[in-house]
Design a protein around this motif. Sequence first.
Motif, mmCIF file in Angstrom:
data_model
loop_
_atom_site.group_PDB
_atom_site.id
_atom_site.type_symbol
_atom_site.label_atom_id
_atom_site.label_comp_id
_atom_site.label_asym_id
_atom_site.label_seq_id
_atom_site.Cartn_x
_atom_site.Cartn_y
_atom_site.Cartn_z
ATOM 1 N N PRO A 149 0.832 -1.209 0.000
ATOM 2 C CA PRO A 149 0.000 0.000 0.000
ATOM 3 C C PRO A 149 0.864 1.256 0.000
ATOM 4 C CG PRO A 149 0.164 -0.872 2.213
ATOM 5 C CD PRO A 149 0.917 -1.835 1.333
ATOM 6 N N GLN A 150 0.299 2.361 -0.443
ATOM 7 C CA GLN A 150 1.046 3.615 -0.388
ATOM 8 C C GLN A 150 1.291 3.992 1.066
ATOM 9 O OE1 GLN A 150 -0.011 6.782 -3.100
ATOM 10 N NE2 GLN A 150 0.275 8.321 -1.509
ATOM 11 N N GLY A 198 4.857 5.346 3.957
ATOM 12 C CA GLY A 198 6.278 5.302 4.252
ATOM 13 C C GLY A 198 7.123 5.920 3.157
ATOM 14 N N GLY A 199 6.520 6.847 2.393
ATOM 15 C CA GLY A 199 7.250 7.481 1.309
ATOM 16 C C GLY A 199 7.297 6.674 0.033
ATOM 17 N N GLN A 200 6.581 5.545 -0.015
ATOM 18 C CA GLN A 200 6.602 4.665 -1.191
ATOM 19 C C GLN A 200 5.210 4.578 -1.804
ATOM 20 O OE1 GLN A 200 8.641 0.891 -0.674
ATOM 21 N NE2 GLN A 200 7.326 -0.138 -2.153
ATOM 22 N N PRO A 201 5.102 4.672 -3.142
ATOM 23 C CA PRO A 201 3.790 4.542 -3.788
ATOM 24 C C PRO A 201 3.281 3.110 -3.730
ATOM 25 C CG PRO A 201 5.515 4.716 -5.442
ATOM 26 C CD PRO A 201 6.177 4.939 -4.116
ATOM 27 N N ASP A 225 -5.682 0.058 -9.002
ATOM 28 C CA ASP A 225 -4.864 1.227 -9.334
ATOM 29 C C ASP A 225 -4.408 2.012 -8.112
ATOM 30 O OD1 ASP A 225 -7.069 2.806 -8.515
ATOM 31 O OD2 ASP A 225 -7.837 2.970 -10.558
ATOM 32 N N ASN A 226 -4.853 1.594 -6.920
ATOM 33 C CA ASN A 226 -4.437 2.280 -5.697
ATOM 34 C C ASN A 226 -4.654 1.339 -4.524
ATOM 35 O OD1 ASN A 226 -3.553 4.243 -3.956
ATOM 36 N ND2 ASN A 226 -5.357 5.541 -4.116
ATOM 37 N N VAL A 227 -3.733 1.357 -3.573
ATOM 38 C CA VAL A 227 -3.827 0.482 -2.404
ATOM 39 C C VAL A 227 -3.506 1.322 -1.170
ATOM 40 C CG1 VAL A 227 -3.056 -1.679 -1.343
ATOM 41 C CG2 VAL A 227 -3.002 -1.428 -3.839
ATOM 42 N N ARG A 228 -4.381 1.255 -0.162
ATOM 43 C CA ARG A 228 -4.188 2.060 1.045
ATOM 44 C C ARG A 228 -4.468 1.223 2.293
ATOM 45 N NH1 ARG A 228 -3.552 7.694 0.222
ATOM 46 N NH2 ARG A 228 -3.092 7.953 -2.004
ATOM 47 N N VAL A 229 -3.916 1.678 3.410
ATOM 48 C CA VAL A 229 -4.152 1.027 4.696
ATOM 49 C C VAL A 229 -5.234 1.790 5.438
ATOM 50 C CG1 VAL A 229 -3.143 0.271 6.878
ATOM 51 C CG2 VAL A 229 -1.753 0.291 4.803
ATOM 52 N N HIS A 288 10.045 8.397 -1.981
ATOM 53 C CA HIS A 288 10.668 7.441 -2.891
ATOM 54 C C HIS A 288 9.806 7.194 -4.127
ATOM 55 C CE1 HIS A 288 13.239 6.977 0.547
ATOM 56 N NE2 HIS A 288 12.262 6.479 1.270
ATOM 57 N N PHE A 289 9.140 8.247 -4.588
ATOM 58 C CA PHE A 289 8.358 8.169 -5.817
ATOM 59 C C PHE A 289 9.283 8.435 -7.010
ATOM 60 C CE2 PHE A 289 5.171 8.303 -2.733
ATOM 61 C CZ PHE A 289 3.910 8.150 -3.273
#
Length: 283
Positions: free
Chosen positions: A57-58, A60-63, A80-84, A158-159
């Motif tokens: 998931p997006q 910690g600075g990572q997509p 197209d998108n993953v979140r916690v 880190h994108f």
Amino acid sequence: MPGTSYPTTQRRYLNDTYLYDISSTILAVEPMPPDTSAGSNKMPYFGLVIAETVFHPQGGGQPSDVGRVVGENGVTFFVDNVRVGENAIIYHYGTFQHEMSENEDGARCIPFRSGEKVKLEIDAARRRLHARLHSAGHALDVAVLRLGLELRPTKGYHFEDHPFVEYLGRLPADKGSSERLIEALTLKIQELIEEDIATELYSTSKAEAASILSGGVKDVAHFPEGAQVRLVSVGGNICPCGGTHVKSTKELRGVEITRIKTKKNVTKISYRISKEGKERQIS
């Protein structure tokens, strides 16, 4: 945020960056508000809750990863998108490949059902790129330490568009111009690449992590009591991290420091990394 009455999602990617597909079970399919923005394809948008996931998931600075979820009958859902969400539940957002049929009452028939077995597949090239970008940020921390710079990392982005790490502290005048430091940091990272240092991943207790980390208790203060802390060592530098990482520093070829900027007491170091080749797209 959707409901949270589901078990905590098991994150399979934590132990293996190069795990690109798994089988799991649908727990819920939750309709999302329609996208009314310009250019939207107007396809119904959903959030999938799945027992186990390989999608990062997006955060910690990572997509987030992208990819697809394929059902038993071949129905495909594009992620197209993953979140916690709350309670560490991971939501996989996206659309089904085809228009959904309607029942006699005019309600859409959702192709996936709770309890259905599905296959999760991520875009492998994107995963590897994200891992290299994230590990490059950690390698930059090591380069800073090796140069003897008194900078403490506070934020990482880190994108792919313009990755950077922010540090608390200023550059000492005796270290030369920013151009010379850019060259020196790039050379230090090249040394790390040639040393081929293996990345280490492990989980430990909050108390044990505090005894290992240079910052001690303050480095793990945000973790709840009793929680397991995932530690990552890139280039020999250990820190708490939930991201995906390369197996070894040799995979960081193509890293280059591009800019150093200091404002007040914050130093921002930007970098870039070459792609490993043409990225595979899931279709």
